[in-house]
Design a protein around this motif. Structure first.
Motif, PDB file in Angstrom:
ATOM      1  N   VAL A  31       0.738  -1.052   0.107  1.00 60.75           N
ATOM      2  CA  VAL A  31       0.044  -0.097   0.068  1.00 60.75           C
ATOM      3  C   VAL A  31       0.840   1.290   0.004  1.00 60.75           C
ATOM      4  O   VAL A  31       0.592   2.179  -0.839  1.00 60.75           O
ATOM      5  N   THR A  32       1.835   1.122   0.839  1.00 57.13           N
ATOM      6  CA  THR A  32       2.746   2.334   0.731  1.00 57.13           C
ATOM      7  C   THR A  32       3.646   2.741  -0.470  1.00 57.13           C
ATOM      8  O   THR A  32       3.762   3.757  -1.050  1.00 57.13           O
TER       9      THR A  32
ATOM     10  N   ALA B  55       1.272   3.861  -2.977  1.00 55.34           N
ATOM     11  CA  ALA B  55       0.921   5.399  -3.309  1.00 55.34           C
ATOM     12  C   ALA B  55       1.943   6.273  -3.781  1.00 55.34           C
ATOM     13  O   ALA B  55       1.552   7.072  -4.313  1.00 55.34           O
TER      14      ALA B  55
ATOM     15  N   VAL C  71      12.150  11.063  12.171  1.00 52.23           N
ATOM     16  CA  VAL C  71      11.376  11.662  11.645  1.00 52.23           C
ATOM     17  C   VAL C  71      11.627  13.014  11.433  1.00 52.23           C
ATOM     18  O   VAL C  71      11.721  13.860  10.400  1.00 52.23           O
TER      19      VAL C  71
ATOM     20  N   ARG D  82       7.021  16.179  -0.511  1.00 52.77           N
ATOM     21  CA  ARG D  82       6.106  14.865  -0.693  1.00 52.77           C
ATOM     22  C   ARG D  82       6.794  13.531   0.171  1.00 52.77           C
ATOM     23  O   ARG D  82       6.039  12.693   0.548  1.00 52.77           O
TER      24      ARG D  82
ATOM     25  N   LEU E 256       6.696  13.178   4.855  1.00 53.76           N
ATOM     26  CA  LEU E 256       5.817  12.729   5.904  1.00 53.76           C
ATOM     27  C   LEU E 256       5.687  11.242   6.001  1.00 53.76           C
ATOM     28  O   LEU E 256       5.492  10.685   7.385  1.00 53.76           O
ATOM     29  N   PRO E 257       5.635  10.195   4.862  1.00 59.89           N
ATOM     30  CA  PRO E 257       5.239   8.928   5.061  1.00 59.89           C
ATOM     31  C   PRO E 257       6.356   8.181   6.017  1.00 59.89           C
ATOM     32  O   PRO E 257       6.110   7.451   6.508  1.00 59.89           O
TER      33      PRO E 257
ATOM     34  N   ALA F  44       7.055   8.970   8.750  1.00 58.57           N
ATOM     35  CA  ALA F  44       6.437   8.751  10.295  1.00 58.57           C
ATOM     36  C   ALA F  44       5.954   7.630  10.560  1.00 58.57           C
ATOM     37  O   ALA F  44       4.748   7.647  10.710  1.00 58.57           O
ATOM     38  N   ALA F  45       6.560   6.617  10.607  1.00 59.26           N
ATOM     39  CA  ALA F  45       6.136   5.116  10.743  1.00 59.26           C
ATOM     40  C   ALA F  45       5.591   4.920  12.085  1.00 59.26           C
ATOM     41  O   ALA F  45       6.576   4.676  13.050  1.00 59.26           O
ATOM     42  N   PRO F  46       4.337   4.735  12.453  1.00 56.11           N
ATOM     43  CA  PRO F  46       4.062   4.329  13.542  1.00 56.11           C
ATOM     44  C   PRO F  46       4.385   2.781  14.259  1.00 56.11           C
ATOM     45  O   PRO F  46       4.404   2.112  13.239  1.00 56.11           O
TER      46      PRO F  46
ATOM     47  N   ALA G 249      -1.528   0.682  11.272  1.00 53.39           N
ATOM     48  CA  ALA G 249      -1.246   2.133  11.396  1.00 53.39           C
ATOM     49  C   ALA G 249      -1.858   3.056  10.225  1.00 53.39           C
ATOM     50  O   ALA G 249      -2.392   3.758  10.449  1.00 53.39           O
ATOM     51  N   PRO G 250      -1.334   2.231   9.025  1.00 47.50           N
ATOM     52  CA  PRO G 250      -1.577   3.303   7.929  1.00 47.50           C
ATOM     53  C   PRO G 250      -3.183   3.094   7.489  1.00 47.50           C
ATOM     54  O   PRO G 250      -3.865   2.333   8.105  1.00 47.50           O
ATOM     55  N   ALA G 251      -3.552   4.067   6.995  1.00 46.88           N
ATOM     56  CA  ALA G 251      -5.008   4.053   6.552  1.00 46.88           C
ATOM     57  C   ALA G 251      -5.071   3.188   5.302  1.00 46.88           C
ATOM     58  O   ALA G 251      -4.793   3.752   4.198  1.00 46.88           O
TER      59      ALA G 251
END
Lengths: 309, 303
Positions: free
Chosen positions: A171-172, A175, A270, A282, A285-286, A288-290, A295-297
């Motif tokens: 998914v990441t 995108a 981060v 762009r 931000l990605p 910032a991995a929780p 976690a990701p939507a």
């Protein structure tokens, strides 16, 4: 916006100017105030973990702050089992990250760049693990390993982690790939770059931030996973499993040192990435991995990144 | 982090359709997909079948004597009869936590998306940052916050919200608070992604047409944030229902959720048929709730 214009329109008869100003101020700010309070709620436990890392507890089973000390930070490995578990979690995280990032990136390329039959089936296969409760992922793998007679341990954990990380990697990276300007590659080809050269010099550098973000996400998912690991670990102890076991016997305060250090390191990453990403916003931000699963939507509804189309 | 990735990709270039490459590379996509798809088939799909089989094993078998697949469908009603309170609790606690999370998460997402200006990215990082620390360590921190000698319990006793011996720890309140806390970011991120795209000229138009703030919210903001709201609710609800860490660490056996039962069925009591049946019931129940919810929310975009 709505609040302000509403306030302008509202019957500002102003027999008492101050109260009108106050209510306008409140109408303008209350959302922000609530938001900051909620952020406070989110950070409260972090502050407690940081505080407790300087605590000398009064007894093994006490969770209250007793006495200030620097000992925990001076000897983070006073409980060697805990440090072994941290190292093991890092090893598992590393292997799972490499595995999931490689196979997930390949899948993302296939999905964004190629036409093929069976796309919806593949999309479903990627989406379902993210929608399945972790508990079911864990127990079903346990059922498989037991019935196949595979002894559980280090490698079964790695296998399980690769499994639940792959979808998030896909998914990441997808995108990032989907948002890429194809014309750059076409330009390279027009300038007589071979397909391989185009990939090496144009495509890969452009996708790399997405791949790095995916890898960091995979690592944090793996490092922090408890539920799936718990069902597939055998006698192997990872850091979350150590904490779980210790919660019954009494938690050594050094656990909070590890928790605080993890937080600081992630924050540092981060910070660094947003400094570097200043040029290409762009990319920033990605990263910032929780550390929580899911976690990701995933089914990002806007772009329908995951939904089997 | 897709929510963020997506957002920062924002309203960028529309996704270009995969280019047709007639004849060439016809096998390439399959080669690229092969390792990942094989992994997911073998370690995700096949295990689900294995779990289904295990839920129909003869319940009189054991790990040492071996199990026989006798299509014992009776495992399901038996498991449900024995553990329906834990089932109900799972959904009750997750539902209560969801309501709390919506009350907190919506203003937070709205503030970041529409009011934060140049602080937007910093605030977003703040939403995610608590997750940098281990899930279990954070949950244990709540043990300290809610402890009987803690400031919070003291305060609540002083204002008589709690009786003189009232506690927070080891009560349903603690478990619900823990669930809310642990999964709140999953709700906020997709919600933020939706709200960020909200064109506030629409709100100005609404107010020009004499809609009060509440009316504008109901007719403009809320419907437009629906996709994010639905995705966020699901991302919150699914893991919260299956969670048992909060119930174990912040509750007592009286607060146990279905996850605690499944954990002990597989790892302590070694009753595989029952554990498998309960796992499937959980999954079916979640799917049912999700399905009904999506039907009522009227969006097919999410699944």
């Amino acid at each position: 916006m709505s609040a302000r214009s509403a306030a302008q329109r509202s019957p500002a008869v102003a027999n008492d100017g101050r109260s009108v100003r106050l209510s306008r101020w409140w109408a303008d700010r209350w959302v922000m105030i609530v938001a900051l309070l909620v952020l406070g709620y989110l950070f409260l436990p972090i502050a407690v973990v940081a505080g407790l890392s300087f605590n000398r507890p009064s007894s093994r089973l006490s969770y209250d702050f007793h006495e200030f000390t620097l000992d925990n930070w001076r000897q983070p490995c006073a409980t060697s089992e805990m440090c072994d578990a941290v190292v093991r979690s890092a090893q598992i995280g590393f292997l799972a990250t490499v595995g999931a990032t490689v196979i997930g990136t390949l899948m993302a390329f296939a999905l964004v760049r190629h036409r093929f039959r069976g796309r919806s089936g593949i999309n479903l296969l990627i989406f379902l693990p993210m929608a399945t409760p972790e508990l079911v992922l864990g127990t079903s793998l346990l059922a498989l390993f037991v019935s196949a007679g595979v002894p559980q341990g280090f490698w079964t954990i790695v296998i399980a982690h690769v499994m639940f990380c792959v979808s998030f990697v896909v998914v990441t990276v997808k995108a990032r790939l989907a948002g890429m300007d194809r014309r750059l590659e076409e330009a390279a080809m027009d300038l007589y770059a071979s397909e391989w050269q185009t990939f090496r010099r144009i495509t890969l550098p452009l996708v790399l931030p997405g791949i790095v973000a995916a890898a960091l996400l995979a690592f944090s998912l793996s490092f922090d996973d408890f539920i799936v690991t718990n069902f597939n670990a055998g006698t192997t102890v990872t850091f979350p499993m150590y904490v779980w076991g210790a919660a019954q016997r009494g938690i050594p305060p050094q656990v909070n040192v590890i928790g605080t250090a993890m937080f600081a390191i992630a924050l540092l990453l981060v910070g660094l990435s947003s400094l570097r990403g200043g040029r290409s916003r762009r990319a920033a931000l990605p990263v910032a991995a929780p550390a929580g699963r899911g976690a990701p939507a995933p089914a990002g509804p806007g772009r329908r990144a995951t939904g089997p189309s | 982090m897709t929510a963020l990735a997506q957002v920062s990709g924002g309203s960028g270039p529309a996704r270009t359709p995969p280019p047709a490459r007639p004849g060439r590379h016809r096998l390439l996509p399959y080669l690229l997909l092969l390792p990942g798809a094989a992994w997911l088939l073998v370690f995700f799909a096949v295990p689900l079948l294995q779990l289904a089989a295990a839920s129909l094993y003869d319940p009189t078998g054991s790990l040492s004597t071996g199990y026989a697949l006798t299509w014992a469908f009776g495992n399901y009603p038996e498991a449900l009869q024995a553990y329906w309170p834990q089932f109900a609790r799972s959904f009750g606690y997750a539902g209560a936590a969801l309501v709390l999370a919506l009350l907190m998460g919506y203003p937070l997402a709205y503030a970041i998306a529409q009011k934060a200006g140049r602080w937007k990215n910093l605030l977003l990082v703040c939403v995610v940052a608590p997750m940098f620390t281990s899930f279990l360590v954070r949950t244990l921190a709540w043990k300290t916050i809610l402890s009987d000698n803690g400031a919070l319990v003291g305060l609540l006793r002083d204002v008589h919200l709690l009786g003189p011996d009232g506690r927070l720890l080891a009560t349903p309140v603690a478990v619900v608070l823990g669930l809310t806390y642990n999964f709140l970011p999953f709700l906020v991120l997709p919600l933020y992604a939706s709200l960020e795209r909200l064109d506030h000229r629409l709100l100005e138009a609404a107010s020009d047409l004499y809609a009060g703030p509440l009316h504008a919210f109901r007719t403009v903001t809320l419907p437009l944030s629906m996709p994010g709201l639905i995705a966020g609710t699901l991302l919150f609800f699914i893991p919260a229902t299956g969670d048992y860490i909060n119930a174990e660490l912040l509750g007592t056996p009286n607060e146990y959720m279905i996850g605690n039962v499944i954990d002990s069925a597989f790892l302590v009591r070694l009753d595989y048929p029952q554990g498998a049946a309960l796992s499937f019931l959980l999954m079916a129940a979640i799917l049912a709730v999700v399905f009904v919810y999506l039907r009522r929310a009227g969006t097919e975009e999410v699944l």
